[in-house]
Design a protein around this motif. Structure first.
Motif, PDB file in Angstrom:
ATOM      1  N   UNK A  32      -4.519   4.485   2.677  1.00 37.08           N
ATOM      2  CA  UNK A  32      -3.671   3.739   3.610  1.00 37.08           C
ATOM      3  C   UNK A  32      -2.232   4.183   3.467  1.00 37.08           C
ATOM      4  N   UNK A  33      -1.488   3.969   4.515  1.00 41.58           N
ATOM      5  CA  UNK A  33      -0.045   4.179   4.488  1.00 41.58           C
ATOM      6  C   UNK A  33       0.624   2.805   4.471  1.00 41.58           C
ATOM      7  N   UNK A  34       1.677   2.710   3.680  1.00 38.18           N
ATOM      8  CA  UNK A  34       2.438   1.479   3.505  1.00 38.18           C
ATOM      9  C   UNK A  34       3.694   1.569   4.378  1.00 38.18           C
ATOM     10  N   UNK A  35       4.270   0.440   4.710  1.00 40.38           N
ATOM     11  CA  UNK A  35       5.429   0.419   5.601  1.00 40.38           C
ATOM     12  C   UNK A  35       6.630   1.195   5.080  1.00 40.38           C
ATOM     13  N   UNK A  36       6.672   1.498   3.788  1.00 42.02           N
ATOM     14  CA  UNK A  36       7.773   2.316   3.257  1.00 42.02           C
ATOM     15  C   UNK A  36       7.411   3.798   3.193  1.00 42.02           C
ATOM     16  N   UNK A  37       6.246   4.163   3.742  1.00 42.84           N
ATOM     17  CA  UNK A  37       5.825   5.562   3.801  1.00 42.84           C
ATOM     18  C   UNK A  37       4.909   6.007   2.682  1.00 42.84           C
ATOM     19  N   UNK A  38       4.737   5.175   1.636  1.00 44.68           N
ATOM     20  CA  UNK A  38       3.825   5.544   0.547  1.00 44.68           C
ATOM     21  C   UNK A  38       2.407   5.669   1.062  1.00 44.68           C
ATOM     22  N   UNK A  39       1.642   6.534   0.417  1.00 41.02           N
ATOM     23  CA  UNK A  39       0.217   6.658   0.678  1.00 41.02           C
ATOM     24  C   UNK A  39      -0.514   6.165  -0.569  1.00 41.02           C
ATOM     25  N   UNK A  40      -1.444   5.233  -0.391  1.00 42.11           N
ATOM     26  CA  UNK A  40      -2.202   4.713  -1.520  1.00 42.11           C
ATOM     27  C   UNK A  40      -3.686   4.894  -1.249  1.00 42.11           C
ATOM     28  N   UNK A  41      -4.462   5.010  -2.330  1.00 45.08           N
ATOM     29  CA  UNK A  41      -5.899   5.214  -2.207  1.00 45.08           C
ATOM     30  C   UNK A  41      -6.639   4.323  -3.192  1.00 45.08           C
ATOM     31  N   UNK A  42      -7.935   4.173  -2.955  1.00 52.49           N
ATOM     32  CA  UNK A  42      -8.787   3.417  -3.870  1.00 52.49           C
ATOM     33  C   UNK A  42     -10.243   3.743  -3.560  1.00 52.49           C
ATOM     34  N   UNK A  43     -11.129   3.283  -4.460  1.00 52.06           N
ATOM     35  CA  UNK A  43     -12.561   3.482  -4.284  1.00 52.06           C
ATOM     36  C   UNK A  43     -13.300   2.229  -4.735  1.00 52.06           C
ATOM     37  N   UNK A  44     -14.566   2.135  -4.365  1.00 54.07           N
ATOM     38  CA  UNK A  44     -15.346   0.985  -4.823  1.00 54.07           C
ATOM     39  C   UNK A  44     -15.745   1.163  -6.278  1.00 54.07           C
TER      40      UNK A  44
END
Length: 138
Positions: A32-44
């Motif tokens: 996902x992209x955050x409103x400040x431009x960061x990109x974050x990821x995750x997994x199950x």
């Protein structure tokens, strides 16, 4: 904000490769992209006590909070073959809370929908505010 859906999908596939899914053999990754431009990821992350498994979107919200907060703007969720997935009901509620009704979620037909479309008439912080206002009037 312009969303680079291909970048999000690629990052979601990479995150999916880190999933811990020995029981279902159904790895899931999100980016996902955050409103400040960061990109974050995750997994199950599954658990032998099946009900305690964590959806990838749960991990995403946790990563958002741990990384300083903000609002989710857009997200891609993929399965073990890299195909697009829609979040489950529980995760739609989490996404509504941390991205709001206008957050975009990628779909299999190369478009996107809002969380409001995925979870119409969602319960959220505004409902609690309304309840507090009603209580204060009593």
């Amino acid at each position: 904000m312009d969303i680079e859906w291909d970048v999000l999908r690629r990052e979601a596939v990479t995150a999916m490769g880190k999933a811990y899914a020995p029981y279902s053999n159904y790895p899931v990754g999100v980016a996902a992209v955050v409103d400040d431009g960061r990109l974050i990821t995750a997994c199950n992350v599954e658990n032998a006590s099946y009900g305690l498994g964590l959806c990838a979107e749960c991990g995403l919200v946790s990563a958002l909070a741990a990384g300083g907060g903000g609002r989710l703007v857009a997200m891609v969720c993929v399965d073990g073959e890299g195909a697009y997935l829609m979040p489950c009901g529980r995760c739609r509620q989490l996404l509504f809370e941390h991205g709001g009704p206008s957050m975009r979620v990628a779909t299999a037909d190369d478009s996107s929908v809002t969380v409001a479309e995925l979870l119409p008439r969602a319960f959220g912080p505004h409902d609690l505010d309304e309840m507090a206002q009603k209580t204060a009037r009593c």
